[in-house]
Design an enzyme around this catalytic site. Structure first.
Site, short mmCIF file in Angstrom:
data_model
loop_
_atom_site.label_atom_id
_atom_site.label_comp_id
_atom_site.label_asym_id
_atom_site.label_seq_id
_atom_site.Cartn_x
_atom_site.Cartn_y
_atom_site.Cartn_z
N LYS A 185 13.48 -3.85 77.99
CA LYS A 185 14.92 -3.85 78.37
C LYS A 185 14.43 -5.60 78.39
CE LYS A 185 17.75 -5.80 79.84
NZ LYS A 185 17.85 -7.56 79.93
N GLU A 259 7.44 -11.16 88.08
CA GLU A 259 6.37 -12.16 87.74
C GLU A 259 8.22 -13.73 87.31
OE1 GLU A 259 2.73 -12.14 86.14
OE2 GLU A 259 3.72 -13.83 85.99
N CYS A 294 8.01 -20.52 82.82
CA CYS A 294 7.84 -20.53 83.95
C CYS A 294 6.50 -21.57 84.24
CB CYS A 294 7.36 -19.28 84.28
SG CYS A 294 5.87 -18.50 82.95
N GLU A 395 14.36 -24.86 90.54
CA GLU A 395 13.08 -25.09 89.11
C GLU A 395 14.33 -25.27 88.42
OE1 GLU A 395 13.00 -20.65 87.21
OE2 GLU A 395 11.18 -21.94 86.61
#
Ligand code: TXE
Length: 491
Positions: A185, A259, A294, A395
């Site tokens: 997906k 993750e 990331c 972040e």
């Protein structure tokens, strides 16, 4: 450094239908989405979005394909996966271009995503006929006790927009090698490359339905997570979404591997090669993929004595990076992914300035002129940042980094670990003893010493703390997609 104007992307036959059971599916229940090319802000295709009906159909196709897949001799599955790696490599140019159409990653760096996937597929193909179980002695000494590792059946893999081919490598490859079928997906923001990968799976002869590709937004992802036919979910994305997914998986107690994001520290010690450290900090920081990774080293911590000397070199690298048309092979810096992301990042910058979280040294603005129709933000550096400020704790996922000082090793480690994240950490030093000493104290799943985060199939990649639980790469990555069975035979 603005290098040129941005042109409309080259005309290309981009895949827009879902791929289910080897068939292209349109008229989906999730509707359609006008995909926006980030470099021009214009739509480059209208894609199908998967909904409940298409997830149901994909699970049925996947279950049938998985039975066929696991019934094949291991050497046949191995060879098909080697063929898949060869086919991905043969299609690297088109897959790399599709990555640019997806999220405007510069065409110069895009092949790296594809070849990472190829490397992982090839690595896990090699495990198919070698990964074995074990046997152990048990209480009745003549009994036979076998420990077997078996596939989950159908796994759902949810990918972020910033690296669909990276997820193909890190997660789809081991899932297939472990004997599963996959429902991939991808985000609606980067559908083309994964759809092309799905076509390649059919072309090389994998059972139709072994790999299904269902681009969608959160709704399609939620439909996948709550489906009772899914044996395991692997999610790559942000922490907030991970919380929603883990909650949605609870009714069926579907296991979820994650993750997630990071706010990685990059420690520059006084004995580091400052020229090398400046280049690494720039590309692992605001320049690589415009900081939309990331693995972004977004907290650069420099030992006091070399702070100014490092900063001077660092800013030179930042200023020399060509920014512009991602289809121009000389360009190293493209736009951020969307208007929403642009507004989010600029708001973070404005707040950091207003609340004096650090000193804005360079950047901070959306680029206008020839780049004004795209989502371009200048590489932005704040100096002397407060490590406890939102700028250093949340972040950003954009071309914005914080530089800060530390006095000694103990303070450096304490600052690096003072975060809820734990995905990567970077250490620049010429002292091998210090490198080992510091690496073992850093609370992160990966530590990179004097090099960038070059994720390889041999080493398990993943997070500590709120950067997730999953591991991709190595035998750990294969075990992520297997469940353990103990068989004891009474004699
Ligand atoms: O994430 P989102 P994005 C992280 C990165 C950042 C985020 C950016 O650090 O935090 O990903 O990617 C789907 N139920 N990583 O913006 O919004 C959504 O459609 C089910 C870490 O894409 O979390 C998309 O396909 N699915 C990583 C995917 O989840 C849902 C490397 C991710 O979306 C959903 C790359 C829902 N309720 C990025 N809502 C690493 N650690 O390796 C959204 N989705």
């Amino acid at each position: 450094m603005i290098s040129n104007t941005v042109f409309a992307p080259p005309a290309e036959d981009l895949p827009t239908a879902l791929l289910i059971g080897g068939d292209r599916v349109t008229g989906s229940s999730g509707g359609t989405y006008d995909h926006i090319y980030p470099a021009t802000g214009e739509s480059n295709a209208t894609i199908e979005l998967a909904g409940d009906r298409e997830v149901d159909r994909a699970v049925i196709a996947a279950k049938e394909a998985q039975r066929e897949w696991i019934s094949m001799p291991p050497e046949r599955r191995r060879d098909l996966m080697f063929d898949l790696a060869d086919a991905v490599k043969a299609d690297v140019d088109r897959l790399s271009r599709f990555n640019v159409h997806d999220f405007a990653v510069p065409v110069r760096t895009s092949p790296g995503h594809v070849m990472l996937a190829e490397g992982f597929i090839r690595y896990y193909a090699g495990w198919v006929d070698k990964a074995s179980g074990s046997s152990t002695p048990v209480s009745s000494k003549f009994d036979v006790n076998l420990i077997e590792r078996e596939p989950f059946g159908v796994v759902g893999i949810i990918a972020p927009w910033n690296g669909p081919m990276v997820v193909v490598g890190l997660n789809v490859a081991p899932a297939l090698a472990a004997g599963n079928a996959v429902i991939l997906k991808p985000s609606e923001l980067s559908p083309f490359t994964p759809l092309r990968f799905g076509e390649i799976c059919v072309e090389v002869g994998l059972p139709p339905g072994l790999v299904n590709v269902l681009p969608s937004g959160p709704e399609g992802g939620a439909a996948l997570v709550r489906h009772p036919g899914i044996g395991k979910i692997h999610f790559t994305g942000g922490g907030d979404t991970a919380r929603k997914i883990i909650t949605a998986a609870a009714p069926n107690l579907t296991p979820v591997a994650t993750e997630l994001g990071g706010k990685s520290a990059n420690l520059v010690f006084e004995d580091a090669d400052l020229d090398q450290a400046a280049i690494l900090a720039a590309w692992q920081g605001p320049l690589g993929q415009s900081g939309q990774s990331c693995a972004c080293g977004s907290r650069i911590m420099v030992q006091d004595k070399v702070y100014d000397a490092f900063l001077e070199r660092f800013l030179k690298v930042i200023d020399s990076a060509p920014i512009g048309d991602p289809f121009d092979p000389s360009v190293m810096l493209g736009p951020v992914v969307s208007q929403a992301s642009t507004e989010r990042i600029l708001a973070i910058i404005d707040r950091a300035v207003d609340e004096n979280m650090g000193e804005l040294i360079t950047g901070g603005r959306r680029l206008g002129g020839e780049l004004s129709s795209g989502f371009y933000i200048e590489p932005t550096v704040f100096g002397d940042v407060d490590n406890r400020s939102p700028l250093a704790t949340v972040e950003t996922f954009g071309p914005v980094v914080s530089v800060m000082r530390f006095a000694d090793e103990a303070e450096a480690v304490a600052m690096a670990n003072d975060t809820t994240f734990g995905l990567n950490a970077f250490v620049q030093t010429a002292n091998l003893t210090r490198a080992h000493r510091v690496a073992r104290q850093l609370e992160s799943g990966s530590v990179w010493v004097n090099r960038n985060s070059d994720i390889s199939p041999q080493g398990p990649y993943g997070g500590y703390k709120q950067s997730g639980t999953g591991r991709a790469g190595g035998l750990e990555g294969l075990h992520e997609f297997q469940q353990v069975k103990n068989i004891r035979i009474g004699m």
